[in-house]
Design an enzyme around this catalytic site. Structure first.
Site, mmCIF file in Angstrom:
data_model
loop_
_atom_site.group_PDB
_atom_site.id
_atom_site.type_symbol
_atom_site.label_atom_id
_atom_site.label_comp_id
_atom_site.label_asym_id
_atom_site.label_seq_id
_atom_site.Cartn_x
_atom_site.Cartn_y
_atom_site.Cartn_z
ATOM 1 N N LYS A 17 16.561 19.707 4.147
ATOM 2 C CA LYS A 17 17.990 19.389 4.251
ATOM 3 C C LYS A 17 18.298 19.160 5.719
ATOM 4 O O LYS A 17 18.129 20.035 6.555
ATOM 5 C CB LYS A 17 18.828 20.556 3.693
ATOM 6 C CG LYS A 17 20.302 20.508 4.042
ATOM 7 C CD LYS A 17 20.996 19.288 3.475
ATOM 8 C CE LYS A 17 22.493 19.327 3.754
ATOM 9 N NZ LYS A 17 22.920 18.422 4.805
ATOM 10 N N PHE A 47 16.268 9.436 1.674
ATOM 11 C CA PHE A 47 15.680 10.373 0.726
ATOM 12 C C PHE A 47 15.742 9.887 -0.712
ATOM 13 O O PHE A 47 15.228 10.539 -1.611
ATOM 14 C CB PHE A 47 16.265 11.788 0.849
ATOM 15 C CG PHE A 47 17.765 11.870 0.752
ATOM 16 C CD1 PHE A 47 18.428 11.719 -0.443
ATOM 17 C CD2 PHE A 47 18.499 12.137 1.889
ATOM 18 C CE1 PHE A 47 19.797 11.820 -0.523
ATOM 19 C CE2 PHE A 47 19.877 12.258 1.816
ATOM 20 C CZ PHE A 47 20.527 12.092 0.616
#
Length: 158
Positions: free
Chosen positions: A63, A135
């Site tokens: 993250k 991503f």
């Protein structure tokens, strides 16, 4: 438009109030033309964690503390559908397929990233340190297909 209504006597108010109303109206029109909110992109959001027995069946990624960016094939958007004003060189070679990722400068640099990315007037020197960390490729499909597509692309380019 409001000025015309005042002149025709259809709207009546003290002079200082008219100026205030005209200023607020101009601000509203200006803000609408610069926000350019699009329809909210259909991007995947975080979900509540639930226990799984076999974690090997899942993909995960780090993250990053940046700003969510969504490339719709033509422009860069926030997750709310607002246009992100970036320099032309930043997206000039991007594909026509959708890309989902994070606009990111560095760890512990969230405020710097936010300050750069949210500006309507583009700051070239600021954008020089921004990276788009992809991503997801929503138009491609599953992670396995995405990885195979990427591997094929890299094999062709080397």
């Amino acid at each position: 438009m409001l000025k015309k209504l005042f002149k025709q006597g259809l709207l009546m108010m003290p002079h200082h109030t008219k100026s205030l109303v005209l200023a607020v109206f101009a601000l509203f029109v200006f803000s609408q033309s610069h926000t350019q909110a699009q329809q909210k992109p259909a991007i995947q959001q975080a979900k509540q964690y639930h226990h799984v027995d076999d974690i090997s069946q899942y993909w995960l990624s780090e993250k990053l503390d940046g700003i969510r960016g969504y490339w719709d094939g033509q422009q860069l958007l926030t997750r709310q559908g607002n246009v992100i004003y970036s320099p032309d060189w930043f997206t000039q070679h991007w594909p026509s397929e959708t890309l989902d990722g994070e606009l990111w400068i560095a760890r512990d640099s969230f405020q710097q990233t936010l300050s750069c990315v949210r500006k309507v007037t583009i700051d070239e020197s600021c954008w020089a340190s921004v990276r788009f960390m992809i991503f997801d490729l929503p138009s491609i499909g599953s992670v396995e297909i995405i990885l195979a597509t990427l591997m094929s692309s890299f094999a062709k380019s080397s």
